[in-house]
Write an enzyme that holds these catalytic residues in place. Structure first.
Site, PDB file in Angstrom:
ATOM      1  CD  GLN B 115      -2.393   1.169   2.834  1.00  0.00           C
ATOM      2  OE1 GLN B 115      -1.890   0.526   3.753  1.00  0.00           O
ATOM      3  NE2 GLN B 115      -3.459   1.923   3.012  1.00  0.00           N
ATOM      4  CB  SER B 118       2.097   6.838   4.747  1.00  0.00           C
ATOM      5  OG  SER B 118       0.973   6.272   5.339  1.00  0.00           O
ATOM      6  CB  SER B 150       3.644  -3.093   5.642  1.00  0.00           C
ATOM      7  OG  SER B 150       3.453  -2.204   6.709  1.00  0.00           O
ATOM      8  CD  GLU B 233      -4.834   0.288   6.627  1.00  0.00           C
ATOM      9  OE1 GLU B 233      -5.130   1.366   6.078  1.00  0.00           O
ATOM     10  OE2 GLU B 233      -3.676  -0.040   6.928  1.00  0.00           O
ATOM     11  CD  GLU B 366      -3.720   9.689  19.225  1.00  0.00           C
ATOM     12  OE1 GLU B 366      -3.354   9.098  18.189  1.00  0.00           O
ATOM     13  OE2 GLU B 366      -3.372   9.329  20.356  1.00  0.00           O
TER      14      GLU B 366
END
Ligand SMILES: Cc1cc2nc3c(=O)[nH]c(=O)nc-3n(C[C@H](O)[C@H](O)[C@H](O)COP(=O)(O)OP(=O)(O)OC[C@H]3O[C@@H](n4cnc5c(N)ncnc54)[C@H](O)[C@@H]3O)c2cc1C
Lengths: 376, 396
Positions: B115, B118, B150, B233, B366
């Protein structure tokens, strides 16, 4: 496979959602309570005015048939299961309604059904009689006891403190220890001395009961008495979890609604992230409590072998969740949450009292440890 | 058909599969492909794509039968990103050709996925991403840097979000692609993490060429597609209908049962509290799954992931304390590049450290709380200065 590994297996296909029938039952209970159970009248109970409960219960019991909800149709009831009773309790929790549904229509009725006393069951189902199990409200299935004894003259002598639902009852079911085990006796309330307790939760009043040579009648003999009381308290504990969900849900909803309106520092208070995160966590907790309570209700309804795990699990979780929701509700309302006028305190008191009912969370964790082979 | 009839039918289909391809004598991959073609890979997928269009819950019937027959599985832990994220996104947004091309080798594990979301400057705020995709006829040319990827070192394909129109506000100008990890412009460099291993990587993209046929969804629609991936996910990480005592609670409960000498009253109380929470979380996940039936995961999946992360962390912390002196030792700090993402594997020290990632990967706790507060409870959104500003004008 030994017993402990067996109890770790769960029922794969238990429905944890609400069925259409359950939803429509909820709607009718909710609309009746919205109409007839305003918070200011519930609060009045703390100042000694108990008229609301006296008016409300006959309507719920007979018009909606809740007194006989768990009674089979051929005995004059609705033939519903613990799942439906759980939904009713969610609604009663949402209103902190001062009615003896749990104590009479669930717990005492389960004992009358167990005793196969058809006439008695019919009266309970019709709402022409109301009953209570004469044990302290804190009694858990694993630990209950009784100091009430049957004398040689076949009358009862002794006392029980903090009995829930006794004020509303005409009949008491009294566990009596004998050498052969517990018997359950039927006693008319006119034969006992009942003293009102000033209770933490006045929406479920408690009474101290004294038996001074009270005439009695064996309802369940010593071969099954202890098991009958234990099962009744276990059912009570399983379904109390749904009341706790209702309490928690009201607290969350009313807090979210208030904080969407309330402005401070030129902003909607519910937009502050510290508040948002607390409410998000609370929502997760309430939804988790709902899953636990549904599982307890569903396994109780089916007599599922996992029901004892489910019951203790639900009590170990939901009792704290309701208290947490009520405490957050008071805190996040600020000063108004501390007032007599705002209903938040009804839920705080109900939640805290419920937490102590039918065994504590710690007691239920100890029960679970035994059931799932995780002994201390 | 009633549920029982469907289950009977499924058992019959499994029996046919086993008769035609005896697992004892059939090559593993051949068996998996045959299982896919029989619609028994993921029964809630459509026919022809490894499924039978049945409710998700019916999969357990198939899995139980195949387990009895000792049939090989597709090693789901090795291909978690493909199964949990890429596949549902391809199914929801892909063209027929894309579904046909990608889903079968994805499911059998022949092709591993990663993926590429990020970036150094875009984590929680994924929509700030800067990797550029510029159209050149029938292909896109991609340049930029991704991070925390990952198993990129094992991946054949990636799901990639890139900026295709910097003049649009940040949420609008993105496009979603399937990226070939064998492209010469891809450079994967290991990033070592607190466990000692390098499970994730930095990925540099230099003039990577992606044919337009590998675009997922419309040009400029990348954010919506990416949100679909992230919802899946979170369910993949936190959800599922595992049996009681699966995952971290099972590991700790086993230690408790096997090692009476580690027990103390204080740890017992903590263990039972966590057991209750883990079992309630499992039931909550099951309830959520019943609610979804075969529908799409909503923001409720965030709740499961939130609880899962906290429990994994508390349980793995408790486990180390239970072990006492033994908990002072660690298996191995040697830098390796593992093939699978393991949450409950290796030793207690590893589990404790790896669990720290659970509240970061796939959306931090968060951010998940923000999502629940805003989308479930309807509370006011976070203050944002950057929403309607063209991406190219944002401060960086
Ligand atoms: C083990 C692991 C594996 C990963 N695998 C992948 C992968 O395969 N592919 C991939 O694309 N990504 C992957 N990630 C990346 C992951 O998705 C990001 O790390 C994550 O989204 C957080 O972004 P960040 O690291 O930039 O932190 P930041 O966004 O910079 O966050 C820093 C801190 O600020 C907090 N914060 C940020 N915004 C807010 C806000 N609005 N309100 C309150 N707090 C806020 C965060 O919660 C955090 O605590 C992986 C991460 C880990 C740890």
């Amino acid at each position: 496979m030994n017993q402990s590994t067996q109890s770790r297996e769960t029922s794969a296909d238990v429905n944890l959602l609400y069925t259409d029938v359950e939803d429509s039952l909820r709607d009718s209970v909710r609309s009746l309570l919205a109409d007839r159970c305003p918070a200011d009248r519930v609060i009045a109970a703390y100042d000694g005015d108990h008229d609301l409960g006296a008016e409300l219960w006959p309507t719920l019991a007979t018009d909606l048939g809740l007194a006989g909800l768990l009674v089979p149709e051929d005995m004059g009831g609705q033939g519903a299961s613990a799942r439906e009773a759980a939904v009713v309790l969610e609604e009663l929790g949402r209103f902190a309604a001062p009615v003896p549904f749990l104590t009479s229509a669930v717990i005492a009725t389960s004992i009358a059904l167990r005793a196969r006393e058809t006439e008695l069951v019919r009266k309970l189902a019709a709402g022409t009689a109301t009953a209570a199990l004469a044990v302290p409200f804190s009694s858990g299935a694993a630990t209950f006891g009784s100091d009430v004894l049957r004398t040689e003259e076949d009358v009862l002598r002794g006392s029980v403190a903090n009995v829930a639902g006794a004020h509303d009852a005409d009949i008491l079911f009294v566990p009596v220890p004998t050498e052969a085990g517990f018997e359950v006796h039927l006693v008319d309330v006119s034969e006992v001395t009942m003293t009102s307790v000033v209770s933490l939760d006045m929406t479920r009043r408690l009474a101290d009961i004294e038996f001074m040579d009270a005439p009695c009648e064996v309802l369940i003999d010593a071969t099954d008495g202890a098991a009958a009381v234990r099962d009744a308290l276990e059912l009570g504990a399983a379904l109390l979890a749904s009341e706790q969900v209702g309490v928690a849900e009201w607290c969350l909803e009313s807090t979210v609604a208030y904080l969407k309106e309330r402005r401070q520092f030129g902003r909607i208070v519910g937009g502050f992230q510290a508040i948002k995160h607390r409410l998000a966590d609370l929502w997760v907790e309430v939804e988790s409590a709902r899953a636990a309570a549904r599982y307890a209700a569903a396994t109780a309804a089916d007599g599922d072998p996992d029901r004892r795990v489910a019951t203790s699990l639900a009590q170990a979780y939901c009792s704290g969740a309701a208290v947490h929701a009520a405490e957050e509700c008071v805190q996040l309302h600020g000063g108004i949450g501390m007032t007599w006028e705002h209903p938040a305190h009804l839920y705080l008191k109900r939640a805290k009292a419920d937490q102590l009912a039918f065994g504590t969370a710690e007691g239920h964790r100890a029960t679970l440890a035994g059931l799932v082979d995780l002994q201390a | 058909m009633s549920d029982d009839e469907v289950a009977d039918d499924l058992r019959r289909r499994v029996a046919d599969l086993l008769a035609a391809h005896d697992p004892a004598t059939t090559d593993r991959l051949e068996f998996l492909r045959a299982r896919f073609d029989a619609g028994l890979a993921w029964v809630h997928y459509p026919e022809g794509l490894g499924g039978l269009g049945l409710p998700r819950a019916m999969q357990s019937v198939v899995d139980a039968e195949l387990e009895k027959a000792d049939a090989p599985d597709n090693e789901p832990r090795r291909i978690g990103i493909g199964l949990g994220m890429a596949a549902p996104t391809i199914l929801a947004f892909g063209t027929d050709e894309q579904k046909k091309r990608f889903l079968r080798p994805l499911w059998t594990g022949e092709e591993v996925w990663c993926q590429l979301f990020s970036e150094p400057g875009a984590g929680s705020d994924l929509a700030a991403l800067a990797t550029r995709a510029v159209r050149d006829g029938d292909t896109w040319v991609v340049n930029g840097q991704k991070v925390w990827t990952s198993v990129a070192h094992k991946a054949r394909w990636a799901i990639l979000v890139a900026r295709s129109d910097p003049d649009q506000p940040k949420h609008a100008g993105m496009t979603y692609f399937v990226c070939d990890m064998t492209d010469p412009g891809i450079d994967v460099r290991p990033l070592r993490q607190i466990t000692g291993e390098a499970e994730f990587n930095e990925v540099f993209l230099t003039d990577v060429r992606i044919p337009d046929e590998n675009r997922l969804g419309a040009v400029g629609d990348g954010w919506r597609v990416a949100m679909g991936t992230l919802m899946n996910e979170r369910v993949a990480i936190g959800g599922g209908s595992a049996p009681r005592e699966s995952g971290m609670i099972g590991v700790v409960a086993d230690t408790w049962r096997k090692r009476p000498e580690v027990r103390t009253p204080g740890t017992h109380d903590r263990l039972m509290r966590l057991w209750v929470e883990a079992e309630v979380a499992r039931l909550t996940g099951k309830r959520l799954q019943q609610k979804l039936a075969s529908g799409e995961p909503g923001p409720e999946g965030s709740a499961m992931k939130l609880v899962f992360a906290r429990l994994s962390q508390e349980l793995s912390g408790l486990e180390l304390e239970l072990l006492g002196e033994e908990g002072l030792r660690y298996s191995d700090w040697t830098m390796t590049r593992p093939e699978i993402v393991e949450f409950t594997g290796r030793d207690a020290g590893y589990r404790y450290l790896r669990a720290k990632g659970n509240s970061i990967e796939g959306g931090t706790s968060e951010v998940l709380r923000n999502i629940i507060a805003e989308r479930v409870l309807g509370l006011p959104p976070e203050h944002r200065d950057d929403k309607d500003v063209p991406w190219k004008d944002l401060p960086r």
